[in-house]
Design an enzyme around this catalytic site. Structure first.
Site, short mmCIF file in Angstrom:
data_model
loop_
_atom_site.label_atom_id
_atom_site.label_comp_id
_atom_site.label_asym_id
_atom_site.label_seq_id
_atom_site.Cartn_x
_atom_site.Cartn_y
_atom_site.Cartn_z
N GLU A 159 41.34 39.81 36.76
CA GLU A 159 42.25 39.16 37.71
C GLU A 159 43.10 38.20 36.88
O GLU A 159 42.69 37.07 36.62
CB GLU A 159 41.45 38.44 38.80
CG GLU A 159 42.31 37.95 39.95
CD GLU A 159 43.06 36.68 39.63
OE1 GLU A 159 44.25 36.77 39.24
OE2 GLU A 159 42.47 35.61 39.75
N GLU A 168 51.14 35.34 34.37
CA GLU A 168 50.04 34.94 33.48
C GLU A 168 49.87 35.90 32.31
O GLU A 168 48.88 35.85 31.60
CB GLU A 168 48.73 34.84 34.27
CG GLU A 168 48.70 33.69 35.27
CD GLU A 168 47.35 33.55 35.95
OE1 GLU A 168 46.42 34.32 35.62
OE2 GLU A 168 47.22 32.67 36.82
#
Length: 689
Positions: A159, A168
């Site tokens: 994740e 990210e």
């Protein structure tokens, strides 16, 4: 001279604490404060949002469901299920893999506090023999004999997503994993992702991006927005908000949500770090195109049967069969608004081109009627006017707030005359420039920021305000021997402010102006009233609530880590835009403290009291705000409607309120203490049950 015992404690104290300089937003002065030497470390732990994600029950359960499918599929092939968990956090996904039959599990976590915590949690739950935790980035892992991984894995679970999905570094993480750490026929959880876009008209959203002209009560133009600001491309930076809390009546859908970008994490197709897609669509309604709403969904399994959606309530897959309260709440993955540099009118049925772009870490969008004449300058907006760099989205919305502006215009009309020498003591208070149009003899504006000063000068030049002067510091006014200021006006708002009471900086700035003011000078605001109410948040409290147990796994070590770090790094009160987080009032609003600005406090102001809760609902927070009193009119940073016990509170959409969050418990009385030390500029609000 220190005795031996004193020397021991002095050394221990130095080892635990350090002196650092920190800006006090209330006084505007850099104070030397004693701080834990590991403050930054603890702040990073406390703000890591791991708890927020782990409270997301749907996320957890869908990840486990997809893991079960992947493990079973490998076993059906007659192969061992060797799992790699990238960014394991608490080790939750690794433990899910372990209890569902994975043969081997390697979990990597680059954030050392969490990797150590994961080891403890995994041991506490009895999986230390099945899960190997490595404190490394996934890009640092090695494969081979005596390496981190003895062989490549055939299941990846991770994740690494944010509101923009790829912010990210998801693209590089998946790409490296496939090249170095995974087998060719591996299964990835999640399998893929799809980004959705919705084209909308929404004046409320537009107010967060474009400044509006300011008029008096008769409709006469007072302050016009400079053309360079009006036509500025703005910023491509993501504006993440809880779209489900937007008033739906304010949204006119020009184009319903459509999939615009797909990301294949499986490795079956090459990873592309930059691309654009064009969707030819028809306007479903007439109106002005203002912005793009964006969100994403994850296809968790290889069959695309397990879907995790981040859509707002009107587009969520569960929205058609469930009530709004059953749609999963997430603060770690929100929706986003992307602003268009140019708004334009469209007619129902008109052909449009929705352009969606991304690089390795970010997204941006554009709309064009004719691709042949699209202005490439606006494909990836960059602010050139300075306004979008100087002020937050919510501050721009505040600048455009008609209700607030009408109160300020009325105040100016009442007190400005040809004899007025006006001082504007607030950041970005463009409305107050109207004093120059109302006949003031002279207007001074204190603006310390060079970028904000440039924006302000653009306003002055464009509106041909010859009697306005920008002053960079209060000391300059004193040095120039200005002594005839007879009207001071402030919102107050300062770019350094975070909590509602940080704008009490106005009092300190005012104190340094005494020699510049006439004896009969009028000052606005005149009072600051600190107010609070006990509430039950529907969801917001989860960001600070302990887990205890998550999907059947004990999380004691994690709860302890977060609690200890929060105690060291967090203030008792934090700032949140409460309009995004529904809550029910459990008490009436209560006046905590009244500060008389005209009679400056000089030492210590204290108050205490008790909230009496008659409701049987559990209380999990206290909301705090300030009402600024301007000659009878009130500018509130709190509720926009009277509070009614037992009903939802409507909060000002352009400000953040102060919040104390605590676990759900049934309380009948909450005591509080409020202290404002004027000398140090420190405010303390404490509560106890």
């Amino acid at each position: 001279m220190l005795f031996r015992k004193d020397l021991f404690f002095a050394k221990k104290y130095r080892a635990m604490s350090v002196f650092i300089q920190k800006l006090n937003p209330i006084t505007g002065i850099n104070d030397w404060i004693v701080q834990n030497e590991d403050y930054d470390y603890h702040q990073e732990v406390a703000r890591a949002s791991f708890a927020d994600m782990l409270h997301d029950t749907e996320r957890n359960q869908l990840y486990e469901k997809a893991l079960i499918a992947a493990i079973d599929k490998m076993h059906l092939k007659g192969k061992k299920a060797n799992v790699l968990d990238i960014g394991t956090g608490t080790g939750l996904l690794s433990m899910m893999a372990a209890r569902n039959g994975a043969d081997s599990i390697v979990a990597c976590e680059a954030f050392k506090p969490m990797s150590e915590c994961a080891k403890k949690i995994i041991k506490l739950n009895g999986y230390e023999d099945k899960i190997k935790v490595i404190h490394k980035r996934s890009t640092e892992l090695t494969v081979g004999k005596d390496c981190d991984l003895t062989e490549r894995c055939n299941i990846l679970v991770t994740e690494v997503f944010d509101t923009e999905l790829i912010g990210e570094g998801a693209l590089s993480t998946f790409s490296h994993a496939h090249k170095t750490l995974l087998e060719e026929d591996c299964i990835v959880v999640p399998e893929s992702a799809t980004i959705f876009a919705q084209v909308i008209e929404c004046p409320l959203v537009q107010d967060w991006n474009k400044c509006k002209d300011i008029f008096d009560e008769d409709g006469k133009l007072l302050i016009a927005v400079p053309k360079n600001i009006t036509y500025c491309a703005g910023s491509s930076a993501v504006h993440d908000i809880q779209l489900s809390q937007m008033p739906t009546e304010s949204i006119n859908t020009i184009v319903s949500p459509i999939p615009v970008l797909r990301f294949d994490w499986s490795g079956r197709t090459p990873f592309v770090y930059e691309r654009s897609t064009i969707n030819s669509v028809k306007a479903e309604a007439s109106g002005k195109v203002h912005a793009i709403f964006m969100w994403w969904e994850l296809q968790m399994d290889t069959e695309n049967k397990i879907i995790l959606s981040c859509a707002p309530k009107w587009a969520h897959p569960l929205g058609k069969t469930n009530t709004e309260s059953e749609i999963p709440w997430r603060d770690h993955w929100m929706q986003a608004v992307y602003y268009l540099a140019k708004d334009f009118t469209v007619e129902k049925g008109e052909e449009l081109n929705l352009i969606s772009c991304h690089d390795e870490y970010s997204l941006w969008f554009n709309i064009s009627k004719d691709l042949k004449i699209i202005d490439m300058h606006y494909l990836n907006p960059i602010c050139e006017c300075g306004l979008h760099i100087s002020f937050s989205r919510t501050r721009i919305g505040q600048i455009n707030d008609n209700k607030r502006n009408k109160k300020y215009i009325s105040l100016l009309q009442k007190h400005v005359s040809s004899e007025s020498t006006v001082l504007i003591l607030s950041d970005g208070f463009f409305t107050a420039l109207a004093a120059a149009k109302m006949g003031a003899k002279k207007v001074y504006v204190i603006e310390t920021s060079s970028i904000c000063s440039r924006v302000l000068q653009d306003y002055i030049n464009y509106n041909k305000l010859e009697n306005v002067t920008i002053i960079r510091t209060i000391n300059q006014l004193v040095k120039d021997n200005v002594q005839d200021i007879n009207l001071v006006i402030s919102e107050p708002y300062f770019t350094s402010s975070i909590l509602p009471w940080d704008s009490l900086l106005f009092i300190y700035l005012l104190k340094g102006l005494q020699t510049c003011l006439t004896s009969d000078a009028k000052v606005f605001p005149q009072k600051a009233i600190v107010k609070a109410v006990c509430v039950q948040f529907k969801d917001l409290h989860k960001i600070r609530s302990p887990l205890v147990n998550c999907e059947g796994f004990l999380m004691d070590h994690f709860d302890k880590l977060i609690e200890e770090s929060s105690d060291i790094s967090d203030d008792n009160v934090e700032a949140q835009p409460l309009w995004e987080y529904p809550c029910v009032a459990l008490t009436n609003e209560q006046e905590i403290s009244m500060l008389d600005i005209l009679n400056n406090p000089t030492t210590l102001q204290e108050s205490s009291g008790c909230f009496q809760i008659s409701s049987d609902l559990e209380c999990n927070g206290i909301a705090i705000w300030i009402d600024w009193v301007h000659d009878g009119s009130v500018i509130s940073t709190g509720p926009t409607e009277p509070i009614v016990v037992g009903e939802k509170i409507e909060w000002d959409i352009h400000t953040r309120q102060g919040v104390c969050l605590f676990p759900n418990t049934l309380k009948k009385a909450i005591n509080y203490d409020f202290k404002f030390d004027f000398i140090s500029g420190n405010i303390l609000f404490k509560y106890k049950f």
